[in-house]
Write a protein that holds these residues in place. Structure first.
Motif, PDB file in Angstrom:
ATOM      1  N   GLY A   1     125.134  25.402  30.943  1.00  0.00           N
ATOM      2  CA  GLY A   1     126.434  26.023  31.141  1.00  0.00           C
ATOM      3  C   GLY A   1     127.013  25.689  32.490  1.00  0.00           C
ATOM      4  O   GLY A   1     126.715  24.652  33.075  1.00  0.00           O
ATOM      5  N   SER A   2     127.825  26.603  33.000  1.00  0.00           N
ATOM      6  CA  SER A   2     128.584  26.358  34.222  1.00  0.00           C
ATOM      7  C   SER A   2     128.004  27.129  35.401  1.00  0.00           C
ATOM      8  O   SER A   2     127.425  28.203  35.242  1.00  0.00           O
ATOM      9  N   SER A   3     128.191  26.559  36.584  1.00  0.00           N
ATOM     10  CA  SER A   3     127.860  27.262  37.826  1.00  0.00           C
ATOM     11  C   SER A   3     129.111  27.403  38.687  1.00  0.00           C
ATOM     12  O   SER A   3     129.021  27.588  39.894  1.00  0.00           O
ATOM     13  N   LEU A   4     130.280  27.314  38.040  1.00  0.00           N
ATOM     14  CA  LEU A   4     131.545  27.248  38.764  1.00  0.00           C
ATOM     15  C   LEU A   4     132.444  28.445  38.460  1.00  0.00           C
ATOM     16  O   LEU A   4     132.578  28.861  37.306  1.00  0.00           O
ATOM     17  N   GLY A   5     133.072  28.961  39.499  1.00  0.00           N
ATOM     18  CA  GLY A   5     134.135  29.949  39.344  1.00  0.00           C
ATOM     19  C   GLY A   5     133.771  31.131  38.477  1.00  0.00           C
ATOM     20  O   GLY A   5     132.659  31.670  38.536  1.00  0.00           O
ATOM     21  N   SER A   6     134.723  31.521  37.636  1.00  0.00           N
ATOM     22  CA  SER A   6     134.531  32.692  36.778  1.00  0.00           C
ATOM     23  C   SER A   6     133.488  32.460  35.696  1.00  0.00           C
ATOM     24  O   SER A   6     132.987  33.413  35.097  1.00  0.00           O
ATOM     25  N   ARG A   7     133.145  31.198  35.433  1.00  0.00           N
ATOM     26  CA  ARG A   7     132.155  30.882  34.404  1.00  0.00           C
ATOM     27  C   ARG A   7     130.739  30.763  34.960  1.00  0.00           C
ATOM     28  O   ARG A   7     129.816  30.427  34.222  1.00  0.00           O
ATOM     29  N   LYS A   8     130.564  31.019  36.230  1.00  0.00           N
ATOM     30  CA  LYS A   8     129.250  30.861  36.854  1.00  0.00           C
ATOM     31  C   LYS A   8     128.201  31.705  36.132  1.00  0.00           C
ATOM     32  O   LYS A   8     128.397  32.890  35.885  1.00  0.00           O
ATOM     33  N   GLY A   9     127.092  31.049  35.779  1.00  0.00           N
ATOM     34  CA  GLY A   9     125.989  31.765  35.139  1.00  0.00           C
ATOM     35  C   GLY A   9     126.147  31.969  33.651  1.00  0.00           C
ATOM     36  O   GLY A   9     125.359  32.696  33.048  1.00  0.00           O
ATOM     37  N   THR A  10     127.144  31.329  33.033  1.00  0.00           N
ATOM     38  CA  THR A  10     127.348  31.491  31.589  1.00  0.00           C
ATOM     39  C   THR A  10     126.978  30.212  30.847  1.00  0.00           C
ATOM     40  O   THR A  10     127.056  29.115  31.391  1.00  0.00           O
ATOM     41  N   HIS A  11     126.564  30.385  29.600  1.00  0.00           N
ATOM     42  CA  HIS A  11     126.272  29.239  28.747  1.00  0.00           C
ATOM     43  C   HIS A  11     127.570  28.626  28.223  1.00  0.00           C
ATOM     44  O   HIS A  11     128.562  29.325  28.015  1.00  0.00           O
ATOM     45  N   PHE A  12     127.520  27.332  27.970  1.00  0.00           N
ATOM     46  CA  PHE A  12     128.609  26.684  27.247  1.00  0.00           C
ATOM     47  C   PHE A  12     128.469  26.968  25.756  1.00  0.00           C
ATOM     48  O   PHE A  12     127.366  27.036  25.215  1.00  0.00           O
ATOM     49  N   HIS A  13     129.605  27.113  25.101  1.00  0.00           N
ATOM     50  CA  HIS A  13     129.669  27.255  23.650  1.00  0.00           C
ATOM     51  C   HIS A  13     130.377  26.022  23.093  1.00  0.00           C
ATOM     52  O   HIS A  13     130.927  25.217  23.852  1.00  0.00           O
ATOM     53  N   THR A  14     130.370  25.874  21.780  1.00  0.00           N
ATOM     54  CA  THR A  14     131.069  24.725  21.187  1.00  0.00           C
ATOM     55  C   THR A  14     132.542  24.709  21.592  1.00  0.00           C
ATOM     56  O   THR A  14     133.117  23.635  21.804  1.00  0.00           O
ATOM     57  N   ALA A  15     133.146  25.892  21.725  1.00  0.00           N
ATOM     58  CA  ALA A  15     134.559  25.961  22.117  1.00  0.00           C
ATOM     59  C   ALA A  15     134.773  25.385  23.512  1.00  0.00           C
ATOM     60  O   ALA A  15     135.826  24.798  23.794  1.00  0.00           O
ATOM     61  N   ASP A  16     133.786  25.543  24.392  1.00  0.00           N
ATOM     62  CA  ASP A  16     133.899  24.980  25.744  1.00  0.00           C
ATOM     63  C   ASP A  16     133.865  23.455  25.703  1.00  0.00           C
ATOM     64  O   ASP A  16     134.641  22.785  26.399  1.00  0.00           O
ATOM     65  N   TYR A  17     132.954  22.914  24.912  1.00  0.00           N
ATOM     66  CA  TYR A  17     132.886  21.456  24.789  1.00  0.00           C
ATOM     67  C   TYR A  17     134.171  20.909  24.159  1.00  0.00           C
ATOM     68  O   TYR A  17     134.705  19.880  24.599  1.00  0.00           O
ATOM     69  N   GLU A  18     134.665  21.591  23.140  1.00  0.00           N
ATOM     70  CA  GLU A  18     135.905  21.150  22.502  1.00  0.00           C
ATOM     71  C   GLU A  18     137.077  21.237  23.478  1.00  0.00           C
ATOM     72  O   GLU A  18     137.947  20.359  23.505  1.00  0.00           O
ATOM     73  N   HIS A  19     137.087  22.294  24.276  1.00  0.00           N
ATOM     74  CA  HIS A  19     138.146  22.430  25.284  1.00  0.00           C
ATOM     75  C   HIS A  19     138.087  21.288  26.294  1.00  0.00           C
ATOM     76  O   HIS A  19     139.121  20.819  26.788  1.00  0.00           O
ATOM     77  N   MET A  20     136.869  20.814  26.577  1.00  0.00           N
ATOM     78  CA  MET A  20     136.727  19.685  27.495  1.00  0.00           C
ATOM     79  C   MET A  20     137.366  18.430  26.899  1.00  0.00           C
ATOM     80  O   MET A  20     137.994  17.635  27.616  1.00  0.00           O
TER      81      MET A  20
END
Length: 477
Positions: free
Chosen positions: A389-408
């Motif tokens: 997942g992410s270590s950045l900003g508001s997403r720090k410490g959260t896992h990526f989901h399929t929606a995150d990859y698609e958003h990328m």
């Protein structure tokens, strides 16, 4: 898969299975009623490359804590040691509450097996264990476990057929066969561009090449590619502008054979296809040979402004790129870093510019990124999306989901639109980006130098202490 030496009628433990697309469990051994050791199958025709897992469990009992240990992994470190959790999918929960894949597991540990090598030094034959506790919500459920969100060859075929059958999208999307794999599976490519009246207008367009899944286990790459394809074939004004300006050549799955059989890294040759781009052997590595031929043909016919091969990373957080620095061309210096910086600004909570690297290493000379760069394409990248997942900003410490990859994938397209902007302001923006890149790289150099000096000072203290002990025979407090 009966994992206990008794008859099927007598056995009352969990039932394991992976004889389905992309599955790769070789053996399950019941140690106790609630503890199971799992052995993964290595990539076909190799003895290594065991990191991806995807298997099914039946005959579950709720409110019982089970422990699974996958005992023959090969990577010396993993994001499982930094907060990442496995994925599970309950068919009962899917039916009852429409729940999809979710993170699972407690007491997660990833460690080197003690019985492999007697020394503390890492050995290439070492193996590692991922172990975790799991509690099922339902009795007699059918539950799937995976290293990352599965995306199979069948999923891709269904998606591409949907595009092909769409009466609107089929006008600007052409699905073609790039080649057939060693096992005879179709390797597709998709051409996406707005139709024009004449050939001369078409030749004025610039070309973009994007590929994915050269490594079968790196499913985040497919989800990013799906996000890109969703956006570029969509009905938004931005998508229409991109289709008007560019010709997209998309190869969504370079290694379908490896994906189908559940390999981690290799093709059916037992080789890593992303080290074969210098090959001239069409019959052995067809998807790589034909991809390179396509890129060469595009270079002859159009201006290719960007090439990107989509991957996933098992040891780092965030999403980032590897590029190729242009040291020998002063006029191009740092230009390869502009697009990644713009991408970072568009998705600062997922994409890390500071994690991007642009060194051209000898060990990577057979990769798509470097070979295409050597063909003359400045913006030649590998994009890496973390399995974690992410270590950045508001997403720090959260896992990526399929929606995150698609958003990328969507953000990639939006950044292309900004990058390809032909307005007079582009020069000013490019100059501003270049100045920012120089500041970032200067800061990194200062930080590296400070770290090096700190290490040297620490080593000096250690040496001085040892000399003092040797001289006096007493330890220095």
């Amino acid at each position: 898969m009966n994992c206990h030496p008794c008859s099927a009628e007598e056995y009352d433990g969990l039932e394991f299975e992976s004889r389905f697309e992309s599955g790769n469990l070789a053996k399950a051994v019941m140690i106790t009623q609630t503890y199971y050791e799992l052995h993964l199958r290595s990539d076909l025709y190799t003895s290594r490359s065991k990191q991806w897992f995807y298997f099914r469990v039946r005959r579950t009992r709720k409110n019982v804590i089970y422990r699974f240990s996958i005992v023959n992994l090969v990577k010396s470190d993993s994001l499982y040691n930094d907060g990442m959790r496995p994925l599970m999918y309950s068919t009962i929960s899917a039916k009852q509450i429409n729940e999809g894949w979710r993170r699972c597991g407690t007491n997660i540990a990833y460690y080197r097996n003690d019985d492999d090598t007697p020394s503390e030094e890492e050995d290439e034959n070492s193996s590692y264990t991922l172990t975790f506790n799991i509690e099922f919500k339902h009795d007699n459920d059918t539950v799937y476990f995976a290293h990352s969100y599965p995306y199979t060859y069948s999923d891709l075929q269904d998606y591409l057929m949907t595009i092909q059958k769409d009466p609107v999208k089929s006008k600007f999307c052409k699905l073609r066969l790039l080649c057939r794999s060693l096992a005879g599976n179709n390797v597709y490519y998709l051409t996406v561009t707005a139709p024009v009246a004449d050939e001369e207008a078409m030749r004025k367009k610039k070309a973009i090449v994007v590929s994915a899944r050269v490594h079968p286990s790196e499913t985040p790459a497919s989800w990013m590619m799906k996000g890109l394809m969703d956006f570029i074939t969509g009905d938004t004004l931005a998508a229409k502008r991109l289709r008007h300006r560019f010709i997209f050549k998309l190869i969504p799955m370079l290694n379908p054979d490896g994906v189908i059989v559940g390999n981690t890294r290799n093709s059916l040759t037992g080789k890593d296809l992303n080290r074969q781009y210098r090959t001239v052997i069409r019959e052995t590595y067809p998807s790589i040979w034909y991809t390179k031929a396509m890129v060469k043909r595009l270079i002859d016919e159009y201006k290719v402004v960007l090439y990107c091969d989509m991957h996933a990373h098992s040891r780092k957080h965030n999403i980032f790129v590897y590029g190729c620095e242009n040291k020998r061309s002063p006029e191009k210096k740092l230009t390869e870093q502009v697009f990644p910086l713009m991408l970072h600004k568009n998705v600062a909570d997922k994409f890390s510019f500071e994690s991007c690297k642009f060194k051209v290493q000898r060990s990577k000379e057979g990769t798509g990124r470097i070979v295409v760069w050597m063909l003359g394409i400045t913006n030649s990248y590998t994009i890496e999306a973390s399995f974690g997942g992410s270590s950045l900003g508001s997403r720090k410490g959260t896992h990526f989901h399929t929606a995150d990859y698609e958003h990328m994938g969507k953000a990639f397209c939006e950044t292309l639109l900004d990058y390809g902007d032909d307005t007079p302001n582009k020069v000013k923006r490019m100059t501003r980006h270049m100045k920012q890149i120089k500041r970032i790289r200067k800061r990194e150099k200062r930080e590296k130098k400070a770290l090096k000096l700190k290490k040297m000072a620490e080593q000096g203290c250690i040496i001085a202490e040892k000399l003092e002990v040797k001289r006096t025979g007493k330890s220095v407090s």
